[in-house]
Design an enzyme around this catalytic site. Structure first.
Site, mmCIF file in Angstrom:
data_model
loop_
_atom_site.group_PDB
_atom_site.id
_atom_site.type_symbol
_atom_site.label_atom_id
_atom_site.label_comp_id
_atom_site.label_asym_id
_atom_site.label_seq_id
_atom_site.Cartn_x
_atom_site.Cartn_y
_atom_site.Cartn_z
ATOM 1 N N PHE A 83 -35.974 -13.378 107.052
ATOM 2 C CA PHE A 83 -36.162 -14.835 106.917
ATOM 3 C C PHE A 83 -36.071 -15.284 105.464
ATOM 4 C CE2 PHE A 83 -40.443 -13.949 105.576
ATOM 5 C CZ PHE A 83 -40.795 -12.831 106.327
ATOM 6 N N LYS A 122 -36.186 -15.153 95.555
ATOM 7 C CA LYS A 122 -36.212 -15.039 97.017
ATOM 8 C C LYS A 122 -36.478 -16.426 97.574
ATOM 9 C CE LYS A 122 -38.958 -12.478 100.418
ATOM 10 N NZ LYS A 122 -39.555 -11.151 100.649
ATOM 11 N N TYR A 152 -35.798 -8.820 88.407
ATOM 12 C CA TYR A 152 -34.533 -8.448 89.027
ATOM 13 C C TYR A 152 -34.317 -6.940 88.954
ATOM 14 C CZ TYR A 152 -29.428 -8.016 89.475
ATOM 15 O OH TYR A 152 -28.163 -7.629 89.840
ATOM 16 N N ALA A 153 -34.118 -6.335 90.098
ATOM 17 C CA ALA A 153 -33.842 -4.895 90.156
ATOM 18 C C ALA A 153 -32.332 -4.708 90.183
ATOM 19 C CB ALA A 153 -34.484 -4.289 91.399
ATOM 20 N N ASP A 200 -45.988 -0.039 103.931
ATOM 21 C CA ASP A 200 -44.580 -0.011 104.358
ATOM 22 C C ASP A 200 -43.735 0.654 103.269
ATOM 23 O OD1 ASP A 200 -42.444 -0.381 106.030
ATOM 24 O OD2 ASP A 200 -42.230 -2.530 105.632
ATOM 25 N N GLU A 230 -36.190 2.056 100.977
ATOM 26 C CA GLU A 230 -35.595 0.706 100.930
ATOM 27 C C GLU A 230 -36.488 -0.262 100.166
ATOM 28 O OE1 GLU A 230 -35.911 2.625 103.600
ATOM 29 O OE2 GLU A 230 -34.626 1.957 105.259
HETATM 30 P P1 ATP Z 1 -37.266 -8.136 105.756
HETATM 31 O O1 ATP Z 1 -37.955 -9.364 105.299
HETATM 32 O O2 ATP Z 1 -36.360 -8.336 106.889
HETATM 33 O O3 ATP Z 1 -38.151 -6.943 105.872
HETATM 34 P P2 ATP Z 1 -36.583 -7.503 103.096
HETATM 35 O O4 ATP Z 1 -38.023 -7.314 102.826
HETATM 36 O O5 ATP Z 1 -35.638 -6.469 102.617
HETATM 37 O O6 ATP Z 1 -36.283 -7.727 104.630
HETATM 38 P P3 ATP Z 1 -36.181 -9.508 101.094
HETATM 39 O O7 ATP Z 1 -37.431 -9.199 100.368
HETATM 40 O O8 ATP Z 1 -35.806 -10.929 101.268
HETATM 41 O O9 ATP Z 1 -36.188 -8.929 102.555
HETATM 42 O O10 ATP Z 1 -35.009 -8.756 100.369
HETATM 43 C C1 ATP Z 1 -33.703 -8.800 100.857
HETATM 44 C C2 ATP Z 1 -32.847 -7.847 100.042
HETATM 45 O O11 ATP Z 1 -32.732 -8.318 98.711
HETATM 46 C C3 ATP Z 1 -33.468 -6.477 99.949
HETATM 47 O O12 ATP Z 1 -32.809 -5.626 100.822
HETATM 48 C C4 ATP Z 1 -33.274 -6.029 98.517
HETATM 49 O O13 ATP Z 1 -32.234 -5.076 98.441
HETATM 50 C C5 ATP Z 1 -32.848 -7.268 97.781
HETATM 51 N N1 ATP Z 1 -33.901 -7.612 96.833
HETATM 52 C C6 ATP Z 1 -35.129 -8.086 97.119
HETATM 53 N N2 ATP Z 1 -35.846 -8.286 96.022
HETATM 54 C C7 ATP Z 1 -35.054 -7.931 94.976
HETATM 55 C C8 ATP Z 1 -35.225 -7.893 93.545
HETATM 56 N N3 ATP Z 1 -36.363 -8.259 92.976
HETATM 57 N N4 ATP Z 1 -34.190 -7.473 92.814
HETATM 58 C C9 ATP Z 1 -33.036 -7.073 93.380
HETATM 59 N N5 ATP Z 1 -32.807 -7.079 94.710
HETATM 60 C C10 ATP Z 1 -33.799 -7.505 95.504
#
Ligand code: ATP
Length: 327
Positions: free
Chosen positions: A43, A61, A112-113, A156, A160
Site C-alpha cells: 500500500f 514512502k 535512502y538505501a 519480521d 528483504e
Molecule cells: P509491504 O508493505 O508489502 O510489506 P514493503 O514493506 O517492502 O512491502 P515499502 O516499505 O513501501 O513496502 O517498500 C517498498 C520497496 O521499496 C521495498 O521493497 C524496498 O526495496 C524499497 N525501499 C523501501 N524503503 C527504502 C529506502 N529507505 N531506501 C531504498 N529503498 C527502499
C-alpha cells in the site's frame, strides 16, 4: 523516467501529533524533487527524491490514505511511524527524518538505501564467504542489540527488510510489524502469562507479509507462545544460515509443511558449511526461545559477540569499517 506524485500545496506537517521526538524542521512535498520509483509495497510507493535545499537524497514512502483506510492498515502505518521516530538516530536502522501529509497521502522521508535489499546481493553471488557473513551478520547483531535494549522487537526480520546504504552498510527497515516489548519485571498479561503478544491495539499481521516471512518465522509465533526479543534471534539464525549456504534453513512450497519443519526443527546443514557458523546457528535455532544463545544475556548480546564465529570482529567499529567485498 521521473514519476512525480502530485504534491499538494496544502501539505501540512503532522509532527505536532507525534508521541516521540519532534524533528526540528518542517518540510512539505514541495521541498523535494521526486525522481524514480525505487520500490512498491502493498500500500505504498517509494520514490528516490532530492531535498531542494541541501541536495541530499532521501527515499520517500508515499501511502494513499484512502487505500490505507480501505485495507485497514492505519494501525500498521502509525506503528511504523511511531517506532521509527522513537528509534531515531543509530547506525544500521533506517532513519525517519520527517513525515507530512496532504489531503490524499502520507509521506515518510527516510534515509535512502542506495544499494537496495540484502537478498539480491546474497542471490547474485549464491552465498557469502565467512568474512562477509561475519561482517554483515555482525551489523545485524549490533542493530538487534540496539532494538532490544530499546524494548522493540522487529518480528519480521528477513533479508528483504535489510537494506544497504551507499557504503554497503546495513539499514534495517519495515517496522510495521514491530512491537514495543515490556521488560520482564512488568511483563504480565491478563491471563498471568508472561509475554508480549497480548496488546489490544495489536494490528492484525498483514497476510501477505506473513506469507513472505514464513521462512523466518519463529516456532513460538506458530504455536501461540509469547513472542519475545528472542524471536528476532531465531530469524537472525536463519539469516546466518542463508548467508553461508545461499538458502534459508526451512524451505517448502507448502507453507503448512514449512511450518511443520520449523516447529520440529527439521533442517540440515549442507556439506562444507563453516563449522563455527554451524555451531552458532545451532545455538540460535533452538525451539525453546529462552534457551537460545543471548536470550538471557544481561548485556545484550555479549554471549553471541564472544562466540568463536565472531573471533576478532570489532563489533563497536563496524559502522566505521569498510565492508568486505561481496563474493
Ligand atoms: P509491504 O508493505 O508489502 O510489506 P514493503 O514493506 O517492502 O512491502 P515499502 O516499505 O513501501 O513496502 O517498500 C517498498 C520497496 O521499496 C521495498 O521493497 C524496498 O526495496 C524499497 N525501499 C523501501 N524503503 C527504502 C529506502 N529507505 N531506501 C531504498 N529503498 C527502499
Amino acid at each position: 523516467s521521473a514519476v512525480v506524485p502530485p504534491a499538494s500545496n496544502s501539505a501540512t506537517n503532522t509532527n505536532t501529533t507525534m508521541h516521540a521526538t519532534v524533528p526540528p524542521t518542517k518540510r512539505t512535498p514541495n521541498d523535494f524533487i521526486f525522481g524514480k520509483v525505487i520500490g512498491e509495497g502493498s500500500f505504498s510507493t517509494v520514490y528516490l527524491t532530492k531535498d531542494i535545499h541541501t541536495q541530499k537524497e532521501f527515499a520517500i514512502k508515499v501511502c494513499e490514505k484512502h487505500y490505507i483506510i480501505k485495507e485497514k492498515k492505519t494501525e500498521y502505518v502509525k506503528r511504523e511511524k511511531d517506532i521509527l521516530f522513537y528509534l531515531s538516530n543509530t547506525p544500521f536502522i533506517v532513519k525517519l527524518y520527517y513525515t507530512f501529509q496532504d489531503a490524499e497521502r502520507l509521506y515518510f522521508v527516510l534515509s535512502y538505501a542506495k544499494n537496495g535489499e540484502l537478498l539480491p546481493h546474497i542471490n547474485k553471488v549464491g552465498s557469502f564467504d565467512v568474512e562477509c557473513t561475519k561482517f554483515y551478520s555482525g551489523e545485524i547483531l549490533v542493530a538487534l542489540e540496539y532494538l532490544h535494549n530499546m524494548n522493540v522487537i522487529h518480528r519480521d526480520l528477513k533479508p528483504e527488510n535489510i537494506l544497504l546504504d551507499e557504503n554497503m552498510h546495513i539499514m534495517i527497515t519495515d517496522f510495521g510489524s514491530a512491537k514495543m516489548y515490556k521488560p520482564a519485571v512488568d511483563r504480565k498479561t491478563k491471563n498471568g502469562v508472561s509475554g508480549c503478544n497480548d496488546d489490544e491495539d495489536e494490528p492484525r499481521r498483514r497476510k501477505n507479509s506473513f506469507v513472505g516471512t514464513a521462512q523466518y518465522v519463529s516456532p513460538e509465533l506458530l504455536t501461540d507462545k509469547p513472542v519475545t526479543p528472542s524471536s528476532d534471534l531465531w530469524a537472525f539464525g536463519c539469516i546466518i544460515y542463508q548467508m553461508i549456504s545461499g538458502l534459508p534453513p526451512f524451505r517448502s512450497r507448502s507453507e503448512y509443511i514449512m511450518f511443520q519443519k520449523i516447529t520440529k526443527l527439521e533442517y540440515e546443514f549442507p556439506s562444507g558449511f563453516c563449522e563455527k557458523a554451524r555451531n552458532l546457528v545451532e545455538k540460535l535455532l533452538v525451539l525453546d526461545s529462552e534457551q537460545r544463545i543471548g536470550a538471557t544475556d544481561k548485556v545484550k548480546y555479549s554471549s553471541i559477540r564472544s562466540h568463536p564465529f565472531y573471533e576478532s570482529l570489532d563489533f563497536d567499529n563496524l559502522h566505521k569499517t569498510t565492508p568486505p567485498p561481496i563474493y
